[in-house]
Scaffold this active site. Structure first.
Site, PDB file in Angstrom:
ATOM      1  N   SER A 189       0.618  -1.437  -0.186  1.00 15.47           N
ATOM      2  CA  SER A 189       0.017  -0.156  -0.258  1.00 15.47           C
ATOM      3  C   SER A 189       0.627   1.379   0.382  1.00 15.47           C
ATOM      4  CB  SER A 189      -1.245  -0.429   0.554  1.00 15.47           C
ATOM      5  OG  SER A 189      -2.043   0.812   0.766  1.00 15.47           O
ATOM      6  N   ASP A 243      -9.835  -5.931  -3.953  1.00 18.77           N
ATOM      7  CA  ASP A 243      -8.417  -5.305  -3.068  1.00 18.77           C
ATOM      8  C   ASP A 243      -8.805  -3.837  -3.084  1.00 18.77           C
ATOM      9  OD1 ASP A 243      -5.675  -3.946  -1.554  1.00 18.77           O
ATOM     10  OD2 ASP A 243      -4.847  -5.686  -3.088  1.00 18.77           O
ATOM     11  N   HIS A 252      -7.202  -6.623   0.503  1.00 17.62           N
ATOM     12  CA  HIS A 252      -6.395  -5.212   0.910  1.00 17.62           C
ATOM     13  C   HIS A 252      -5.080  -6.380   1.421  1.00 17.62           C
ATOM     14  CE1 HIS A 252      -3.922  -1.594   0.062  1.00 17.62           C
ATOM     15  NE2 HIS A 252      -3.884  -1.207   0.965  1.00 17.62           N
TER      16      HIS A 252
END
Length: 293
Positions: A104, A244, A271
């Site tokens: 991320s 995601d 995610h």
């Protein structure tokens, strides 16, 4: 398995790090960059098993969260600080050759580092559920919001338009959105590292990114590297989940533009595929690392 913990002095504060396993000749260490900003290293402990094969795994809490918690210093929460911290940690621990995995925000950091700093000694990058464009990320999250109930859509978009994020309707809708695309509720069956209390860096997140995933207003809001992804010459593994926050479209945008890249899509994950499909993720990652040492 040997676990070494320590602190590195950084900008008058301290950066916590955790090293799992010991160095083995021919196997370069894996350094992990957590998300957020402000999410802590905790969830990465589900990858400790990688060290059993003789590869050192190194994770740390970036300044502003976890054991590196700082607040009241918003001037710290920007890409320059966090990348400088990574550079200093590599020096501090003597990490001349590594594999670098960013999840991320950590993947944004890895891309930024690769393109703007052209670091030496990176054997490969692993871009886990990340992005190359803040604008594209915002667009994709708002597309996802359009599939929610009209009540939830209104609550989320009203908050964005007014700047008031305090209503129960907004927070309930945000919780549903994040459960759908980010992660489910932590339960007694969740790994211990997820159940453990953590000191999230909410100031780091708000100053760095914004109030939520679909409103990048912070110091990272101008993050745009899609048109420069071709500059990443090292082998690169893109990983993402089917549902995601990093949508397949976002993942494919990176995969299509990075010359020496591979993309692994995890069918049953949001995610955090390394949590939701842990065994498969470790297998895929281990094979990748072994092939690119």
């Amino acid at each position: 398995m040997k676990i070494t913990e320590g602190y590195m002095p950084f900008k008058g504060f301290k950066t916590y790090y955790r090293i799992v396993g010991e160095n083995t000749e021919g196997k370069k260490p894996l350094v992990l960059l957590h998300g957020g900003p402000g999410s802590t290293h905790n969830y990465f402990e589900v990858l400790d098993k990688i060290a059993e094969s003789g590869r050192q795994v190194i994770m740390y809490d970036q300044i502003g969260c976890g054991n590196s918690f700082v607040e009241g210093h918003p001037e710290l929460f920007n890409a320059d600080t966090w990348i400088e911290e990574l550079i200093e940690l590599r020096k501090h621990l003597g990490l001349d050759e590594i594999h670098l995995l960013g999840q991320s925000w950590g993947g944004m950091q890895a891309i930024w580092y690769a393109i703007e700093y052209k670091p030496k000694g990176i054997k490969s990058y692993i871009l886990s559920s990340t992005l190359s464009s803040a604008k594209l990320w915002e667009k994709e999250q708002k597309r996802r919001i359009s599939y929610m109930s009209e009540v939830d859509q209104k609550a989320l978009l009203d908050a964005v338009n007014t700047g008031d994020y305090s209503s129960k309707e907004y927070n309930d809708a945000l919780e549903r959105f994040m459960e759908m695309y980010c992660a489910g509720e932590v339960t007694e069956d969740s790994p211990e590292c997820l159940r453990r209390p953590k000191k999230s860096g909410s100031e780091a997140y708000i100053v760095g990114w914004g109030q939520n995933e679909f409103s990048p207003t912070g110091t990272l809001s101008g993050y745009e590297f899609t048109d420069r992804l071709h500059e990443i010459k090292e082998p690169c593994l893109v990983t993402s989940g089917a549902i995601d926050l990093c949508s397949p479209y976002i993942a494919k945008t990176m995969y299509d533009r990075i010359p020496n890249s591979k993309w692994e899509l995890f069918e049953y994950s949001r995610h955090m595929p390394f949590v939701e499909e842990n065994e498969k993720y470790i297998k895929v990652l281990t094979e990748w690392l072994n092939a690119n040492d």
